[in-house]
Design a protein around this motif. Structure first.
Motif, PDB file in Angstrom:
ATOM      1  N   TYR A 119     -19.076  26.861 -30.393  1.00 58.99           N
ATOM      2  CA  TYR A 119     -20.120  26.495 -29.459  1.00 58.99           C
ATOM      3  C   TYR A 119     -20.618  25.073 -29.710  1.00 58.99           C
ATOM      4  O   TYR A 119     -21.577  24.633 -29.118  1.00 58.99           O
ATOM      5  CB  TYR A 119     -21.315  27.449 -29.583  1.00 58.99           C
ATOM      6  CG  TYR A 119     -21.021  28.865 -29.133  1.00 58.99           C
ATOM      7  CD1 TYR A 119     -21.061  29.196 -27.788  1.00 58.99           C
ATOM      8  CD2 TYR A 119     -20.701  29.846 -30.056  1.00 58.99           C
ATOM      9  CE1 TYR A 119     -20.794  30.496 -27.378  1.00 58.99           C
ATOM     10  CE2 TYR A 119     -20.442  31.142 -29.658  1.00 58.99           C
ATOM     11  CZ  TYR A 119     -20.489  31.465 -28.317  1.00 58.99           C
ATOM     12  OH  TYR A 119     -20.232  32.736 -27.904  1.00 58.99           O
ATOM     13  N   HIS A 137     -26.351  26.977 -26.950  1.00 55.79           N
ATOM     14  CA  HIS A 137     -26.193  28.066 -27.922  1.00 55.79           C
ATOM     15  C   HIS A 137     -27.160  27.827 -29.071  1.00 55.79           C
ATOM     16  O   HIS A 137     -27.361  26.697 -29.508  1.00 55.79           O
ATOM     17  CB  HIS A 137     -24.760  28.118 -28.449  1.00 55.79           C
ATOM     18  CG  HIS A 137     -24.504  29.296 -29.344  1.00 55.79           C
ATOM     19  ND1 HIS A 137     -24.363  30.567 -28.856  1.00 55.79           N
ATOM     20  CD2 HIS A 137     -24.399  29.400 -30.687  1.00 55.79           C
ATOM     21  CE1 HIS A 137     -24.159  31.406 -29.857  1.00 55.79           C
ATOM     22  NE2 HIS A 137     -24.179  30.710 -30.996  1.00 55.79           N
ATOM     23  N   ASP A 190     -26.676  32.696 -26.609  1.00 54.06           N
ATOM     24  CA  ASP A 190     -26.672  31.668 -25.571  1.00 54.06           C
ATOM     25  C   ASP A 190     -27.984  31.724 -24.801  1.00 54.06           C
ATOM     26  O   ASP A 190     -28.563  32.802 -24.628  1.00 54.06           O
ATOM     27  CB  ASP A 190     -25.526  31.896 -24.582  1.00 54.06           C
ATOM     28  CG  ASP A 190     -24.169  31.661 -25.230  1.00 54.06           C
ATOM     29  OD1 ASP A 190     -24.086  30.778 -26.090  1.00 54.06           O
ATOM     30  OD2 ASP A 190     -23.211  32.367 -24.858  1.00 54.06           O
TER      31      ASP A 190
END
Length: 804
Positions: free
Chosen positions: A367, A505, A573
């Motif tokens: 991420y 994230h 997220d």
């Protein structure tokens, strides 16, 4: 000769000179005077009290002597016990088997010799010299006095102010505290501290457990390693280690740090303002850069740096093999600095490299969006020498200075992507080539961030947002779609278009307070009212809910049971939806806010259509769709209403109440680390006895955030200790007012208040005392305007003393 021969013999007020002798064979001699050419001998069973030895006189003690004065030129030798000796430029030699207690060495010519197997305890060395082959334990060294420790000699628990220590090869020193002065070590030193002076560790010498400190740069204590070995040292405040040659092992720095021009640093931790500066030499093992710690590398070689949350690294030269950057940490490589192995970058961490940094970047969790590549030459083709591993569809790289306009990209092969763009001023075309294993299979896109180009991928599913056609999942929203917004001023619904959808994230940083750690706030179904929200709602702590036309951050409504931090979620997220103007929208049936760009847009990613976004950063004061309200008068009643509703919900869980106390546990800590408790406490007035030459103290107390101790509806998340008003230092001669904490530019650890004659501490605040304590001991008086309440921690219950 006069001889006090028998056990009951007593001789009073006798004197000797020019060959005369006084002897205490078994008896006692009181108030003797030994003049030039005279001698006084105390045998093993004899005693002498209140003896004066003048120039040219000699005094031999095999038995016991108390309260002896040795004037210039006088000489005392003792293989017995001498107590309370004062050397006024005189000389005392403690022979093998002898003991000297509470000796005062006064005057530049005074000297104390402690032979092998001899002991001297609790000495006051005010000028003069002490030569140690045996053991010297306890006492003080001041006024440019010196102690020289020879091979086999040992000193212990000496407090030094403006004096010098010389530890020869084979000599040892333990727990020696140097407030100011100089210490040269060619032997061994263990424990103790240095403040406003220097300890020099020469070739072949070893030092262990030494601490360096200082209240500012002029009072910086320094441990200089020039060929020796330093192990388990600590620095705090402005204390510093200078490494020229030799080795430093396992340095712990909370303030200050190390400056390297050579040698080897083997492991260490740096936090709370501490800095590792590497100009040359080598850093082996793992070095951890913690919260507010720094690593500055301009030369030399570094094997492994672990940068934790709040830590930072600046690599401007030299080389680093491995770097790990956790969430909240940052590292920057400048041109000329080399990465020889791997930089591991976690989500939430940031790093910048140049085109010629080399090595490899490992995007740790798929991420990662914090990597920036700088130094790209916009006048010629550039091949970025760093390999970028761990690329996924959720990864992101910012190519600084690469113009987005007319940019094109193509895969040179399965592991290589080339971005071609045009220089805006010269119209020259150039290409930036990146080595990203499996990039073709994973894919990427190039979008405008109004500052350069960003490699980006798509985002995942999110929350349910109210539209004219019903609730729609955020992943299905497109730029241009309409949302239902609420016009609170006219009490009506209005549709507005989506202009941007962003995703980021988050990883929780568990060591921080809950509202700062990143835990999501869970609002249970029906927690606000019946059907609101219509399902459990998860939002970030700073996200606002709308009540009576006002936005309130979710963190201010957390009650622990119907609205609480969901600590089962540590990685997630989160999404933002932006309308053409900041609006009240509905998510999960709850009135909340759309995205307001206050300067953090680059933390989020966006796919699909590319919209032209406003360039200027917005503000709550000028651009908010409803006013932001953190006023306790509004939020506290709202908090209690929701809390009462939560109490009536079926199956609600009652959180454990925090213990709150009022006692601040107030005490002081000197620059040498001594803890001083109040000698008197009357109401809000605390009084402390300070030793002479105390240049600063730390005011240490319990400390809590009002948001924790009072309630989350108080929008004050500062650590608050005690509010200090007037401070006075009182000596026998004068009263001094201390006002440093009331100045506009305050010392470390102070907060402004609404009172002009008062300032809050953070529970560990520096208070400089200036020159008023120089040479003076006295009474420090503090007037406390306010204190507490405090959340009581387990450590408080166990020790009742907070660490300084």
């Amino acid at each position: 000769m006069i001889d006090a021969k028998g056990t009951n013999a007593i001789a009073n007020n006798v004197s000797t000179s020019s060959g005369g002798q006084i002897v205490a064979e078994q008896g006692t001699v009181n108030s003797a005077t030994v003049g030039n050419g005279g001698s006084f001998t105390v045998w093993a069973d004899g005693k002498a009290n209140t003896t004066t030895v003048n120039g040219g006189g000699e005094f031999y003690v095999s038995g016991t002597a108390t309260t002896t004065t040795v004037n210039s030129g006088g000489d005392v030798s003792a293989c017995g016990n001498v107590t309370g000796t004062t050397l006024n430029d005189g000389k005392l030699t403690v022979l093998d088997g002898g003991t000297a207690d509470t000796t005062t060495v006064s005057g530049t010519s005074a000297s104390l010799y402690v032979n092998s197997n001899a002991t001297a305890n609790n000495n006051t060395i005010d000028g003069g010299s002490v030569f140690v082959e045996g053991l010297v334990s306890g006492g003080t060294l001041t006024n440019k006095g010196q102690i020289r420790v020879s091979a086999g000699g040992v000193i212990s628990s000496i407090d030094t102010t403006d004096g010098s220590l010389f530890i020869s090869a084979g000599g040892s020193a333990y727990d020696t505290n140097v407030v100011s002065g100089f210490t040269q070590v060619d032997g061994y030193i263990s424990g103790g501290s240095i403040y406003d002076g220097k300890i020099q560790i020469d070739s072949g010498a070893t030092a262990s457990g030494v601490s360096a400190s200082g209240t500012d740069f002029p009072t910086q204590g320094t441990i200089e390693v020039d060929g020796g070995t330093l192990t388990d040292a600590t620095t705090h405040d402005y204390g510093n280690v200078t490494l020229i040659t030799g080795t430093v092992n396992n340095l712990s720095a909370t303030g200050g740090g190390i400056t390297m021009t050579g040698g080897t640093l083997s492991g260490g931790t740096f936090q709370s303002g501490a800095t590792m500066t590497v100009n040359a030499g080598a850093v082996s093992g793992t070095v951890t850069i913690g919260n507010k710690g720094n690593a500055n590398v301009s030369g030399g070689t570094v094997s492994d740096i672990n940068i934790a949350s709040g830590g930072s690294g600046a690599i401007t030269g030299g080389s680093v093999a491995d770097v790990t950057v956790s969430s909240g940490g940052t590292v920057n490589f400048n041109a000329g600095a080399a990465l020889t192995d791997t930089l591991t970058l976690s989500s939430g961490g940031t790093a910048s490299i140049t085109g010629d940094t080399g090595g490899a970047v490992q995007l740790g969790d798929g991420y990662t969006s914090g990597l920036t590549i700088t130094g790209l030459n916009t006048s010629k083709d550039t091949n970025v020498t760093t390999t970028i591993n761990g690329w996924t569809k959720d990864s992101q790289i910012d190519l600084q200075y690469v113009t987005f306009n007319n940019a094109k990209w193509e895969y040179s092969d399965a592991n290589t992507v080339a971005i071609t763009t045009t220089d805006a001023t010269t119209d020259d075309t150039y290409t930036v080539t990146l080595n990203i294993p499996n990039v073709e299979a994973t894919g990427f896109n190039l979008v405008n961030d109004n500052q350069g180009g960003t490699i980006i991928t798509c985002f995942l599913a999110g929350s349910m947002i109210c539209t004219p056609d019903g609730d729609v999942a955020v992943e299905d929203l497109q730029i241009g779609d309409q949302l239902v917004t609420f016009d609170w001023e006219h009490d009506r619904e209005v549709t507005r278009p989506v202009v941007w959808v962003g995703k980021a994230h988050a990883k929780v940083r568990a060591g921080l307070p809950d509202d700062e750690a990143g835990y999501p706030v869970r609002i249970l179904k029906n927690a606000i009212s019946d059907g609101v929200p219509y399902k459990d709602m998860l939002i970030t702590a700073e996200h606002c809910l709308c009540f009576e036309g006002k936005f309130v951050p979710a963190r201010m409504l957390v009650n622990g049971f119907s609205i609480f931090y969901d600590k089962s979620i540590t990685s997630y997220d989160y999404y933002h939806v932006e309308t053409d103007q900041h609006s009240v929208i509905t998510a999960d049936g709850m009135l909340t806010e759309s995205y307001l760009d206050t300067g953090n847009r680059r933390a989020f990613r966006q796919e699909g259509k590319v919209a032209t976004l406003r360039g200027a950063v917005q503000s709550w004061a000028e651009d908010a769709g409803a006013p932001l309200c953190v006023d306790r008068a509004f939020v506290e009643p709202l908090f209690h209403r929701l809390e009462a509703r939560g109490n009536s919900m079926v199956g609600h869980r009652v959180p454990a109440k925090q213990a709150v106390v009022a006692d601040p546990n107030l005490h002081l800590v000197t620059q040498a680390g001594a803890i001083i408790r109040p000698m008197r406490h009357e109401g809000q007035r605390y009084s402390f006895i300070l030793p002479a030459n105390t240049q600063s103290v730390r005011i240490v107390s319990r400390a809590s955030r009002p948001a924790d101790a009072i309630g989350p509806f108080v929008d004050d998340r500062r650590q608050m200790g005690v509010a200090v008003a007037d401070v006075h230092f009182i000596t026998a001669k004068k009263l001094h007012s201390i006002t440093a904490h009331l100045q506009a530019e305050k010392p470390a650890g102070w907060h402004d208040t609404d009172w002009t004659d008062c300032a809050w501490t953070n529970g560990n605040a520096v208070l400089p005392l200036g020159e008023c304590t120089k040479g003076n001991m006295g009474l420090l008086s503090l007037n406390i305007r306010a204190a507490g309440p405090y959340v009581e921690h387990e450590a408080d219950k166990q020790t009742q003393v907070l660490s300084a």
